[in-house]
Motif scaffolding. Structure first.
Motif, PDB file in Angstrom:
ATOM      1  N   THR A 145       0.825  -1.235   0.000  1.00  0.00           N
ATOM      2  CA  THR A 145       0.000   0.000   0.000  1.00  0.00           C
ATOM      3  C   THR A 145       0.844   1.263   0.000  1.00  0.00           C
ATOM      4  O   THR A 145       0.462   2.294  -0.577  1.00  0.00           O
ATOM      5  N   GLU A 146       2.032   1.166   0.587  1.00  0.00           N
ATOM      6  CA  GLU A 146       2.889   2.350   0.631  1.00  0.00           C
ATOM      7  C   GLU A 146       3.388   2.705  -0.767  1.00  0.00           C
ATOM      8  O   GLU A 146       3.512   3.884  -1.115  1.00  0.00           O
ATOM      9  N   ILE A 147       3.664   1.666  -1.562  1.00  0.00           N
ATOM     10  CA  ILE A 147       4.189   1.905  -2.921  1.00  0.00           C
ATOM     11  C   ILE A 147       3.082   2.371  -3.824  1.00  0.00           C
ATOM     12  O   ILE A 147       3.279   3.238  -4.692  1.00  0.00           O
ATOM     13  N   THR A 148       1.865   1.857  -3.642  1.00  0.00           N
ATOM     14  CA  THR A 148       0.755   2.244  -4.516  1.00  0.00           C
ATOM     15  C   THR A 148       0.399   3.713  -4.333  1.00  0.00           C
ATOM     16  O   THR A 148      -0.099   4.376  -5.256  1.00  0.00           O
ATOM     17  N   THR A 149       0.661   4.272  -3.154  1.00  0.00           N
ATOM     18  CA  THR A 149       0.331   5.686  -2.931  1.00  0.00           C
ATOM     19  C   THR A 149       1.418   6.608  -3.446  1.00  0.00           C
ATOM     20  O   THR A 149       1.209   7.810  -3.665  1.00  0.00           O
ATOM     21  N   ASN A 150       2.612   5.995  -3.725  1.00  0.00           N
ATOM     22  CA  ASN A 150       3.735   6.784  -4.252  1.00  0.00           C
ATOM     23  C   ASN A 150       3.699   6.651  -5.761  1.00  0.00           C
ATOM     24  O   ASN A 150       4.100   5.634  -6.336  1.00  0.00           O
ATOM     25  N   ALA A 151       3.247   7.742  -6.427  1.00  0.00           N
ATOM     26  CA  ALA A 151       3.049   7.704  -7.886  1.00  0.00           C
ATOM     27  C   ALA A 151       4.365   7.550  -8.613  1.00  0.00           C
ATOM     28  O   ALA A 151       4.456   6.815  -9.615  1.00  0.00           O
ATOM     29  N   SER A 152       5.400   8.221  -8.133  1.00  0.00           N
ATOM     30  CA  SER A 152       6.683   8.152  -8.834  1.00  0.00           C
ATOM     31  C   SER A 152       7.254   6.739  -8.793  1.00  0.00           C
ATOM     32  O   SER A 152       7.721   6.186  -9.804  1.00  0.00           O
ATOM     33  N   ILE A 170       8.056   1.123 -11.317  1.00  0.00           N
ATOM     34  CA  ILE A 170       7.768  -0.337 -11.305  1.00  0.00           C
ATOM     35  C   ILE A 170       7.095  -0.746 -12.604  1.00  0.00           C
ATOM     36  O   ILE A 170       7.410  -1.808 -13.184  1.00  0.00           O
ATOM     37  N   ASN A 171       6.199   0.079 -13.117  1.00  0.00           N
ATOM     38  CA  ASN A 171       5.512  -0.235 -14.387  1.00  0.00           C
ATOM     39  C   ASN A 171       6.506  -0.249 -15.542  1.00  0.00           C
ATOM     40  O   ASN A 171       6.409  -1.084 -16.460  1.00  0.00           O
ATOM     41  N   ASP A 172       7.466   0.720 -15.513  1.00  0.00           N
ATOM     42  CA  ASP A 172       8.488   0.707 -16.582  1.00  0.00           C
ATOM     43  C   ASP A 172       9.323  -0.584 -16.539  1.00  0.00           C
ATOM     44  O   ASP A 172       9.681  -1.160 -17.576  1.00  0.00           O
ATOM     45  N   LEU A 173       9.609  -1.014 -15.296  1.00  0.00           N
ATOM     46  CA  LEU A 173      10.378  -2.251 -15.145  1.00  0.00           C
ATOM     47  C   LEU A 173       9.588  -3.456 -15.675  1.00  0.00           C
ATOM     48  O   LEU A 173      10.129  -4.340 -16.316  1.00  0.00           O
ATOM     49  N   LYS A 174       8.282  -3.484 -15.467  1.00  0.00           N
ATOM     50  CA  LYS A 174       7.434  -4.572 -15.969  1.00  0.00           C
ATOM     51  C   LYS A 174       7.433  -4.591 -17.492  1.00  0.00           C
ATOM     52  O   LYS A 174       7.478  -5.651 -18.119  1.00  0.00           O
ATOM     53  N   LYS A 175       7.368  -3.372 -18.091  1.00  0.00           N
ATOM     54  CA  LYS A 175       7.388  -3.299 -19.550  1.00  0.00           C
ATOM     55  C   LYS A 175       8.709  -3.833 -20.091  1.00  0.00           C
ATOM     56  O   LYS A 175       8.758  -4.523 -21.112  1.00  0.00           O
ATOM     57  N   HIS A 176       9.760  -3.524 -19.380  1.00  0.00           N
ATOM     58  CA  HIS A 176      11.080  -3.995 -19.817  1.00  0.00           C
ATOM     59  C   HIS A 176      11.168  -5.541 -19.753  1.00  0.00           C
ATOM     60  O   HIS A 176      11.753  -6.166 -20.623  1.00  0.00           O
ATOM     61  N   LEU A 177      10.540  -6.112 -18.728  1.00  0.00           N
ATOM     62  CA  LEU A 177      10.565  -7.580 -18.592  1.00  0.00           C
ATOM     63  C   LEU A 177       9.786  -8.277 -19.709  1.00  0.00           C
ATOM     64  O   LEU A 177      10.118  -9.388 -20.127  1.00  0.00           O
ATOM     65  N   LYS A 178       8.729  -7.616 -20.197  1.00  0.00           N
ATOM     66  CA  LYS A 178       7.889  -8.258 -21.207  1.00  0.00           C
ATOM     67  C   LYS A 178       8.567  -8.280 -22.561  1.00  0.00           C
ATOM     68  O   LYS A 178       8.124  -8.953 -23.469  1.00  0.00           O
ATOM     69  N   LYS A 179       9.642  -7.493 -22.729  1.00  0.00           N
ATOM     70  CA  LYS A 179      10.348  -7.513 -24.001  1.00  0.00           C
ATOM     71  C   LYS A 179      11.150  -8.820 -24.111  1.00  0.00           C
ATOM     72  O   LYS A 179      11.553  -9.393 -23.114  1.00  0.00           O
ATOM     73  N   ASP A 180      11.398  -9.291 -25.366  1.00  0.00           N
ATOM     74  CA  ASP A 180      12.086 -10.588 -25.628  1.00  0.00           C
ATOM     75  C   ASP A 180      13.544 -10.390 -25.982  1.00  0.00           C
ATOM     76  O   ASP A 180      14.116 -11.088 -26.821  1.00  0.00           O
ATOM     77  N   THR A 181      14.153  -9.364 -25.380  1.00  0.00           N
ATOM     78  CA  THR A 181      15.559  -9.104 -25.710  1.00  0.00           C
ATOM     79  C   THR A 181      16.429 -10.270 -25.334  1.00  0.00           C
ATOM     80  O   THR A 181      17.356 -10.642 -26.060  1.00  0.00           O
ATOM     81  N   GLN A 182      16.122 -10.912 -24.162  1.00  0.00           N
ATOM     82  CA  GLN A 182      16.929 -12.075 -23.758  1.00  0.00           C
ATOM     83  C   GLN A 182      16.763 -13.246 -24.732  1.00  0.00           C
ATOM     84  O   GLN A 182      17.710 -13.926 -25.083  1.00  0.00           O
ATOM     85  N   TRP A 183      15.482 -13.419 -25.092  1.00  0.00           N
ATOM     86  CA  TRP A 183      15.227 -14.529 -26.040  1.00  0.00           C
ATOM     87  C   TRP A 183      15.855 -14.255 -27.384  1.00  0.00           C
ATOM     88  O   TRP A 183      16.333 -15.182 -28.050  1.00  0.00           O
ATOM     89  N   ASP A 184      15.843 -13.020 -27.801  1.00  0.00           N
ATOM     90  CA  ASP A 184      16.512 -12.688 -29.059  1.00  0.00           C
ATOM     91  C   ASP A 184      17.991 -13.005 -28.979  1.00  0.00           C
ATOM     92  O   ASP A 184      18.578 -13.582 -29.921  1.00  0.00           O
TER      93      ASP A 184
END
Length: 550
Positions: free
Chosen positions: A443-450, A455-469
């Motif tokens: 809950t502490e992280i969800t209230t901190n917008a920054s 965290i969302n940027d990090l999730k987007k980075h994980l979904k990329k297939d750079t490792q698989w490439d």
């Protein structure tokens, strides 16, 4: 009855030489000489017969042709038998028996026993005759020679008649009759013997019936010698006289006796016929005629005695001629020995010449072998060079195979390293994903917008297939052209299908693939079946094997 025995006797002896086959020219000459001797025997030229047979016997023994020696010796004995010199005949039969037991077999022994039995009959010794005939009969039994079993059985029966053993004689006759069905001559003799047996057992009606049945058959019978047929007929006629005498039909009996006398030409051989006529004449009280026939018996007996004396003289004359022949033979042997010595000298000279020629041949042969050996050594040297080149070629091939195997092993090692790297990346991403999920629930992280945006940027980075490439770049480096060939052959495959097939090609297990793709092993099996159908892989070809062939 003498002629009756004599037929069976001659039947078993005279035909023996004609069955002998020559093995070479010299042996054929001996066989021809024996056959000539038998021809003289049948023509009663006994001196000529014995000369031919003795010469044949000497040649046969010298060359160890024992069958011919046996036949010649046996027929010499037959000549002496017909010349009434039974002692000399017996000696030759013993010689024939000695040849048979040492060099031949039971068939020849059987013939000798039969002939000796006939001699005992002439010497009025039925016990010894029975013993000899029985030996011949037993040998025929062992050989299963049906014809001889029947023949010797009849001889036994005739002897047993003289000894009064009628029932035993009957058994031999009954046994012989079916065995002689294919030998009409001897079969008729068996029937005559049966007629005599019936007479001796007082079965006059049955004996008469059988005798009258046989009598016309003798007129039509063709035997080796016509005289033998006549003698058999006389024997049967005399049996008929006894049958009718027993029935008190003396006139009928006398008619058959007169018929027998008309058939017998020589007076010395009519003794039994005259004796029967004298007995029958007394039976009808014609004593004058009976006395006349008795006188005829005396005259015939005297004539026979004279013949025997003449036969003995002839026998002694033959013995003298044989001795003279043997002396000439010894002289011939001496001349032959002299010729042999000269022949040996010639052979010795020829051997010396041959030895010299052999020495010259061996000397030339040795030189030839030496030249041949030199050529062989040169060929072996050339062959060794070829073998060395072949060995070097095989070593190069082996080295290439080892290098190929080494590269294959290196490829497998790198694929395993690549697999380990992929497993590591998959587990690392999974761990990061789990950490991010736990942070999002804080809950502490969800209230901190920054912080939430980072965290969302990090999730987007994980979904990329750079490792698989990066993984596929390394895979392509190790397995050059595989992915291009796979896409070219099956363009319908999706990236996920290709990734799955890549892991299969690397020989990963379902568990390892499931961990990399974050799915269950069961899903791996189903995906494999789906992709196999999609690629139209044959049912009898495993998917991994198919991928290896691309």
């Amino acid at each position: 009855m003498k002629q009756f025995y004599l037929l069976i006797y001659l039947f078993s002896i005279i035909v023996l030489p004609f069955k002998t086959l020559a093995q070479n020219k010299s042996q054929k000459d001996v066989v021809d000489q024996i056959n000539l001797g038998v021809k003289y025997l049948s023509e009663k030229e006994h001196i000529k017969s014995i000369e031919e047979l003795i010469a044949a016997k000497e040649a046969a023994i010298r060359n160890e042709w024992y069958t011919q020696a046996f036949n010649a010796t046996l027929n010499i004995g037959t000549n002496y038998y017909l010349m009434l010199d039974y002692g000399e005949a017996f000696q030759y039969y013993l010689q024939a028996y000695d040849i048979a037991i040492k060099h031949l077999g039971p068939r020849q022994e059987m013939a000798v026993f039969n002939n000796i039995g006939v001699l005992y009959i002439e010497e009025k010794d039925p016990e010894k005759a029975e013993e000899s005939f029985l030996k011949a009969y037993n040998i025929a039994k062992k050989l299963n020679d049906k014809k001889q079993i029947g023949t010797y059985g009849i001889n036994l029966a005739l002897v047993l008649h003289k000894m009064g053993k009628l029932n035993l004689a009957k058994r031999y006759i009954e046994e012989a009759l079916p065995l002689l069905s294919n030998v009409p001559n001897v079969s008729l003799l068996a029937k005559i013997a049966k007629t005599e047996n019936l007479l001796l057992q007082d079965q006059y009606f049955a004996a008469e019936k059988l005798a009258l049945e046989i009598l016309p058959q003798l007129d039509n019978l063709s035997l080796l010698k016509e005289q033998i047929t006549v003698n058999d007929k006389i024997t049967l006629l005399l049996i008929l006289t006894k049958i009718y005498e027993k029935q008190n039909q003396f006139k009928v009996a006398q008619q058959y006796a007169l018929l027998a006398r008309s058939l017998q030409e020589k007076i010395e051989e009519r003794i039994e016929v005259y004796d029967r006529l004298a007995t029958l004449s007394s039976g009808i009280n014609d004593y004058k005629t009976a006395m006349a026939y008795k006188d005829s018996v005396i005259i015939a007996t005297d004539s026979l005695y004279a013949i025997k004396n003449s036969a003995l003289f002839k026998s002694e004359k033959v013995k003298f001629q044989i001795k003279n022949y043997q002396h000439e033979l010894m002289e011939s042997k001496k001349a032959l020995e002299s010729e042999k010595r000269f022949f040996y000298l010639v052979i010795f000279a020829v051997v010396i010449c041959m030895g010299f020629l052999v020495w010259m041949y061996k000397n030339n042969s040795l030189k030839h072998r030496q030249r041949k050996r030199i050529i062989e050594l040169e060929l072996e040297k050339e062959k060794s060079g070829h073998l060395l080149l072949e060995e070097q070629h095989r070593e190069k091939e082996a080295t290439a195979l080892l290098e190929k195997e080494r590269l294959k092993n290196e490829l497998e090692v790198k694929n395993r390293e690549l697999t380990a790297k992929a497993m590591y990346m998959a587990s690392k991403n999974e761990l990061i994903e789990e950490v991010l999920q736990s942070l999002l629930h804080n809950t502490e992280i969800t209230t901190n917008a920054s912080l939430k945006n980072q965290i969302n940027d990090l999730k987007k980075h994980l979904k990329k297939d750079t490792q698989w490439d990066s993984f596929f770049v390394h895979f392509e480096e190790l397995n050059q052209g595989f992915l291009d060939r796979l896409r070219g052959k099956h363009p319908q495959l999706t990236p996920n299908d290709i990734r799955f097939l890549t892991f299969l090609y690397m020989n990963l297990s379902y568990k390892e693939i499931a961990s990399l793709l974050n799915i269950t092993p069961q899903s791996c099996r189903k995906r494999k079946e789906r992709i196999t159908k999609k690629m139209d892989v044959p049912d009898n070809v495993p998917l991994h094997a198919y991928l290896a062939s691309i």
